[in-house]
Design an enzyme around this catalytic site. Structure first.
Site, PDB file in Angstrom:
ATOM      1  N   LYS A   6      41.629  19.874  18.844  1.00  0.00           N
ATOM      2  CA  LYS A   6      41.841  18.599  19.052  1.00  0.00           C
ATOM      3  C   LYS A   6      41.645  17.490  18.116  1.00  0.00           C
ATOM      4  O   LYS A   6      41.656  17.827  17.815  1.00  0.00           O
ATOM      5  CB  LYS A   6      41.267  19.108  20.388  1.00  0.00           C
ATOM      6  CG  LYS A   6      38.800  18.196  20.136  1.00  0.00           C
ATOM      7  CD  LYS A   6      38.670  17.455  19.637  1.00  0.00           C
ATOM      8  CE  LYS A   6      37.309  17.669  18.893  1.00  0.00           C
ATOM      9  NZ  LYS A   6      36.812  15.917  17.996  1.00  0.00           N
ATOM     10  N   PRO A  98      40.925  23.610   9.954  1.00  0.00           N
ATOM     11  CA  PRO A  98      39.841  23.258   9.177  1.00  0.00           C
ATOM     12  C   PRO A  98      38.401  23.284   9.902  1.00  0.00           C
ATOM     13  O   PRO A  98      38.331  23.283  10.872  1.00  0.00           O
ATOM     14  CB  PRO A  98      39.881  22.200   8.935  1.00  0.00           C
ATOM     15  CG  PRO A  98      42.231  21.631   8.801  1.00  0.00           C
ATOM     16  CD  PRO A  98      41.669  22.689   9.803  1.00  0.00           C
ATOM     17  N   VAL A  99      37.757  24.216   8.879  1.00  0.00           N
ATOM     18  CA  VAL A  99      36.372  23.363   9.507  1.00  0.00           C
ATOM     19  C   VAL A  99      35.609  22.610   9.231  1.00  0.00           C
ATOM     20  O   VAL A  99      35.669  22.057   8.457  1.00  0.00           O
ATOM     21  CB  VAL A  99      35.129  24.851   8.632  1.00  0.00           C
ATOM     22  CG1 VAL A  99      33.692  25.151   9.504  1.00  0.00           C
ATOM     23  CG2 VAL A  99      35.984  26.294   8.998  1.00  0.00           C
ATOM     24  N   ALA A 100      34.607  21.839   9.832  1.00  0.00           N
ATOM     25  CA  ALA A 100      33.906  20.995   9.858  1.00  0.00           C
ATOM     26  C   ALA A 100      34.882  19.467   9.645  1.00  0.00           C
ATOM     27  O   ALA A 100      34.448  19.283   8.753  1.00  0.00           O
ATOM     28  CB  ALA A 100      32.792  21.147   9.647  1.00  0.00           C
ATOM     29  N   SER A 107      34.380  24.493  18.880  1.00  0.00           N
ATOM     30  CA  SER A 107      34.651  24.605  19.797  1.00  0.00           C
ATOM     31  C   SER A 107      35.538  25.534  20.396  1.00  0.00           C
ATOM     32  O   SER A 107      35.366  26.389  21.521  1.00  0.00           O
ATOM     33  CB  SER A 107      34.579  23.295  19.832  1.00  0.00           C
ATOM     34  OG  SER A 107      33.536  22.364  19.773  1.00  0.00           O
ATOM     35  N   ASP A 140      31.423  19.869  22.580  1.00  0.00           N
ATOM     36  CA  ASP A 140      32.575  19.812  22.901  1.00  0.00           C
ATOM     37  C   ASP A 140      33.859  20.759  23.163  1.00  0.00           C
ATOM     38  O   ASP A 140      34.717  21.218  23.860  1.00  0.00           O
ATOM     39  CB  ASP A 140      34.120  19.725  21.202  1.00  0.00           C
ATOM     40  CG  ASP A 140      34.081  18.607  20.515  1.00  0.00           C
ATOM     41  OD1 ASP A 140      33.690  17.469  21.091  1.00  0.00           O
ATOM     42  OD2 ASP A 140      33.757  18.626  19.446  1.00  0.00           O
TER      43      ASP A 140
HETATM   44  O1  C5P Z   1      26.863  19.920  20.502  1.00  0.00           O
HETATM   45  P1  C5P Z   1      27.127  19.912  19.602  1.00  0.00           P
HETATM   46  O2  C5P Z   1      25.805  21.249  19.157  1.00  0.00           O
HETATM   47  O3  C5P Z   1      28.517  19.975  19.242  1.00  0.00           O
HETATM   48  O4  C5P Z   1      26.570  18.326  18.697  1.00  0.00           O
HETATM   49  C1  C5P Z   1      26.558  18.382  17.263  1.00  0.00           C
HETATM   50  C2  C5P Z   1      25.520  17.344  16.889  1.00  0.00           C
HETATM   51  O5  C5P Z   1      26.128  16.155  17.201  1.00  0.00           O
HETATM   52  C3  C5P Z   1      24.089  17.481  18.205  1.00  0.00           C
HETATM   53  O6  C5P Z   1      22.933  18.031  17.356  1.00  0.00           O
HETATM   54  C4  C5P Z   1      23.805  16.001  17.874  1.00  0.00           C
HETATM   55  O7  C5P Z   1      22.736  15.506  17.066  1.00  0.00           O
HETATM   56  C5  C5P Z   1      25.143  15.418  18.104  1.00  0.00           C
HETATM   57  N1  C5P Z   1      25.594  14.547  19.026  1.00  0.00           N
HETATM   58  C6  C5P Z   1      25.319  13.702  20.045  1.00  0.00           C
HETATM   59  N2  C5P Z   1      25.539  13.482  20.936  1.00  0.00           N
HETATM   60  C7  C5P Z   1      27.179  14.247  21.423  1.00  0.00           C
HETATM   61  C8  C5P Z   1      27.889  15.250  20.619  1.00  0.00           C
HETATM   62  C9  C5P Z   1      26.696  15.250  19.777  1.00  0.00           C
HETATM   63  O8  C5P Z   1      24.757  13.068  19.642  1.00  0.00           O
HETATM   64  N3  C5P Z   1      27.213  14.042  22.574  1.00  0.00           N
END
Ligand code: C5P
Length: 311
Positions: A6, A98-100, A107, A140
């Site tokens: 995405k 690509p990763v990260a 996701s 995501d």
């Molecule tokens: O949900 P996910 O594991 O992808 O999120 C990774 C990190 O990004 C979370 O630990 C949080 O610190 C941050 N995050 C956030 N608010 C979001 C999505 C992610 O603070 N809506």
């Protein structure tokens, strides 16, 4: 399955929740840049063992199989939810996204793994169950689990309102800094960069306005004409560039070379430019591949189109 990447065309941060996550309002669109995920039975007896499933990761980024991979986490979550013995599965993941990178690759793989495992184990999930499990895997994941080609995403990511994808076939030039950025680190740098700008700030308003325009039938040419506004409609740009100052230089250099605004996708480090067709994005990408941006030779450049549903 071919889990697709995405990009975020606009991403506004409207506040922080008591659990630390941020409330966002963002327009997501799927791309035709995809991983490949398959599953087969290991032919072993059904078990409660949460560590019974296997993953092999191949492709450009691999091999790098580990239990924290979102594919195995999806399988474990589904096992815990089903609470009955299930046959061990072997997943094979070929990475092309690509990763990260801010492209949602992990996701997308997680949502695909959830669907494949549910099918393999004969666990028909309701839409509500799928949403709930997806949200537990990552912010995501609900977008990918929804199957939408485009959506207005809110809450922490769990509120997904499908939108019509742009009419026609826009093209995307993607430029990915070779060193990934962890989403948690970018959100972690947000406080020092001024915190979430809030619901009335330009990024959140732009996301809502773009969603309206897509509902009204925005086409590929029309989307390109939004680029100037979308460029400054990602509230994760300040913390991302604070963490990775080279992104600022890459963006300036790309804007000069391409003669068009360059956006940040998600928490980065992928930058993108919008074109009225995939062909024009491919021409621009091969121009940069032939003569790389000085000082940013390692940036990975590719072109993509919109992700459509698999036939
Ligand atoms: O949900 P996910 O594991 O992808 O999120 C990774 C990190 O990004 C979370 O630990 C949080 O610190 C941050 N995050 C956030 N608010 C979001 C999505 C992610 O603070 N809506």
């Amino acid at each position: 399955m071919n889990p697709q990447a995405k990009v975020n065309l606009a991403l506004g941060l409207v506040g922080q929740r008591p659990d630390g996550f941020h409330e966002l309002v963002s327009v997501f669109v799927r791309l035709d840049l995809a991983d490949r995920l398959t599953v087969r039975s290991l032919g072993l007896p059904a078990t409660h063992d949460q560590a019974a499933d296997r993953l092999h990761v191949g492709g450009a980024q691999g091999p790098a199989s580990d239990p924290d991979n979102l594919v195995l986490r999806a399988a474990r979550l589904l096992r815990a939810w089903a609470a009955r013995p299930l046959e061990p599965l072997a997943f094979d993941l070929e990475k092309r996204i690509p990763v990260a990178a801010g492209l949602g690759g992990g996701s997308a793989d997680a949502a695909a793994a959830l669907a494949l495992a549910a099918q393999a184990w004969g666990l028909p999930l309701t839409a509500g169950e799928r949403r709930h499990l997806a949200a537990r895997l990552g912010s995501d994941v609900p977008f990918f689990a929804s199957g939408s080609e485009a959506a207005l995403v809110r809450g922490r990511g769990e509120v997904v309102e499908p939108l019509p994808a742009p009419v026609g076939a826009p093209g995307f030039l993607l430029a990915t800094d070779p060193d990934g950025l962890a989403t948690a680190d970018v959100f972690g740098a947000l406080a020092a960069a001024g915190g979430p700008p809030g619901p009335d700030a330009p990024a959140a308003r732009t996301a809502l306005d773009l969603a309206d325009a897509l509902r009204d039938g925005l086409d590929a040419e029309g989307l390109v004409s939004w680029a100037r506004r979308l460029r400054d409609a990602n509230d994760l740009w300040p913390p991302a560039v604070a963490l990775r100052p080279a992104l600022g230089g890459l963006r300036r250099a790309l804007e000069e070379r391409l003669g068009r605004p360059v956006l940040l996708s998600g928490s980065g480090p992928t930058l993108l430019a919008l074109y009225p067709s995939p062909g024009e994005a491919r021409t621009a990408a091969s121009g940069i591949a032939t003569r790389p941006v000085a000082g940013h030779e390692a940036a990975r450049i590719r072109a993509a189109g919109l992700g459509r549903d698999e036939e």
